[in-house]
Design a protein around this motif. Structure first.
Motif, PDB file in Angstrom:
ATOM      1  N   UNK A 192       0.816  -1.207   0.000  1.00 15.20           N
ATOM      2  CA  UNK A 192       0.000   0.000   0.000  1.00 15.20           C
ATOM      3  C   UNK A 192       0.856   1.267   0.000  1.00 15.20           C
ATOM      4  N   UNK A 193       0.473   2.207  -0.871  1.00 16.81           N
ATOM      5  CA  UNK A 193       1.172   3.498  -0.921  1.00 16.81           C
ATOM      6  C   UNK A 193       0.224   4.656  -0.598  1.00 16.81           C
ATOM      7  N   UNK A 194      -0.949   4.335  -0.119  1.00 17.07           N
ATOM      8  CA  UNK A 194      -1.927   5.365   0.204  1.00 17.07           C
ATOM      9  C   UNK A 194      -1.467   6.163   1.421  1.00 17.07           C
ATOM     10  N   UNK A 195      -1.761   7.458   1.389  1.00 17.90           N
ATOM     11  CA  UNK A 195      -1.352   8.337   2.489  1.00 17.90           C
ATOM     12  C   UNK A 195      -2.217   8.156   3.721  1.00 17.90           C
ATOM     13  N   UNK A 196      -3.440   7.694   3.538  1.00 20.23           N
ATOM     14  CA  UNK A 196      -4.355   7.523   4.659  1.00 20.23           C
ATOM     15  C   UNK A 196      -5.738   7.163   4.161  1.00 20.23           C
ATOM     16  N   UNK A 197      -6.699   7.020   5.060  1.00 22.03           N
ATOM     17  CA  UNK A 197      -8.045   6.599   4.666  1.00 22.03           C
ATOM     18  C   UNK A 197      -8.692   7.478   3.599  1.00 22.03           C
ATOM     19  N   UNK A 198      -8.605   8.792   3.761  1.00 25.34           N
ATOM     20  CA  UNK A 198      -9.249   9.692   2.803  1.00 25.34           C
ATOM     21  C   UNK A 198      -8.576   9.637   1.433  1.00 25.34           C
TER      22      UNK A 198
END
Length: 350
Positions: A192-198
């Protein structure tokens, strides 16, 4: 103690929930709220335990809001205690082919390569979800139980109705949880490279639209249906088999045993569906390419054919270590909180 009517329940919720949460977080630390509009917690706890040891055949069912709130408190308690096991479970389920690590090895690898904080990656979505999820579970179980008793003309719950009620509650719950589960899976994935939930939500909506947040809906439906059927069905049967409790301690023990057994059986039933759900929600969509895992039962067959039956139970150990005792904790906290509501509302609820 202030006596409140049913119509005033919403007004007294803050006074009820504050001592309940404090009790679970501080092991019965003797709080005392003595103003004219508050009740003493020590006396309340004593009266709740006394009430829990008496027969409940004449009690009037509590309002929906009481069951909803009790489920919410129980859900948050469970998620904060067992979340790292959920992260390990997801990692094991997303791994295709032969598993490289067992439970301990997975823990060690995550901590060594990514740091201990990674064990709590993705905590926000399930924490935000847990209150409505667990609240919906127990409130829906209460609603469907009353509905089926009314439709069948039965005077009390039996094993068949307990299973049917649990299945219906799980199906109801599944519609609430899908977007939160999807975001959680995306964040728990090692790549995962997402910064956070949003960031997850924004990227999914940008690529697939709002309906993209419901990827894995069908698999989630089956996962929750089977888990709740096993959980609530076993709770009924185990309670029936255990000696009738004559004290508050015996009743709490029975609830813990029944919930733990129910959590184990529910997990054994739904793990193959959970594996498929994780694969569906964890996969990256490639334009023009049909996804390998799309529907639940064909997905189960694909995993069985390519990886063997054992692959359908990847992540079972951390999952059962979380949901078996977690099921006991859920039931125990729910029953205790409902006892507080009954004492606050008074007759005819006690």
């Amino acid at each position: 103690m202030v006596r409140v009517s049913r119509s005033d329940l919403l007004k007294v919720l803050p006074h009820i929930l504050s001592p309940a949460v404090s009790w679970f977080s501080s092991s019965l630390y003797p709080l005392s709220l003595t103003s004219r509009n508050h009740f003493k917690v020590e006396g309340l706890l004593a009266s709740v335990f006394a009430e829990m040891s008496t027969p409940n055949t004449q009690k009037k069912p509590l309002p929906f809001i009481a069951n909803f709130t009790a489920g919410a408190i129980a859900g948050v308690s469970e998620i904060l205690t067992f979340y790292p096991l959920d992260v390990v479970k997801t990692r094991m389920q997303l791994e295709t082919g032969k598993s490289k690590h067992g439970l301990v090895g997975a823990f060690q690898t995550i901590i060594k390569e990514e740091g201990a904080g990674r064990l709590y990656r993705g905590l926000v979505p399930p924490l935000l979800l847990e209150a409505p999820k667990r609240a919906t579970k127990f409130a829906a179980n209460d609603f469907w139980g009353k509905t089926y008793l009314s439709l069948t003309g039965e005077s009390k719950m039996n094993q068949q109705l307990a299973i049917l009620t649990g299945s219906s509650a799980g199906a109801t719950e599944s519609f609430v949880v899908v977007p939160f589960e999807l975001v959680k899976i995306k964040l728990q994935d090692k790549s995962s490279t997402f910064a956070g939930p949003m960031d997850v939500v924004r990227q999914i909506i940008r690529k697939d639209g709002v309906l993209g947040l419901y990827a894995g809906m069908e698999a989630t439906f089956w996962r929750h249906l089977w888990w709740n059927a096993g959980y609530f069905g076993c709770i009924f049967k185990v309670r029936e088999m255990l000696p009738k409790p004559e004290t508050n301690g015996a009743r709490l023990r029975n609830d813990l045993i029944a919930g733990t057994v129910g959590g184990f059986v529910g997990t054994a039933l739904n793990t193959p569906f959970d594996v498929v759900k994780s694969r569906i929600q964890g996969a990256e969509k490639i334009p023009g390419v049909a996804p390998k895992y799309n529907w639940t039962y064909p997905g189960i067959y694909t995993i069985f054919r390519e990886e063997g039956a054992a692959a359908l139970y990847k992540g079972f150990v951390p999952k059962v270590l979380r949901l078996a005792p977690g099921g006991g904790v859920l039931l125990l906290v729910v029953e205790f909180t409902l006892g507080i509501f009954r004492k606050a509302l008074g007759p005819p609820y006690i």
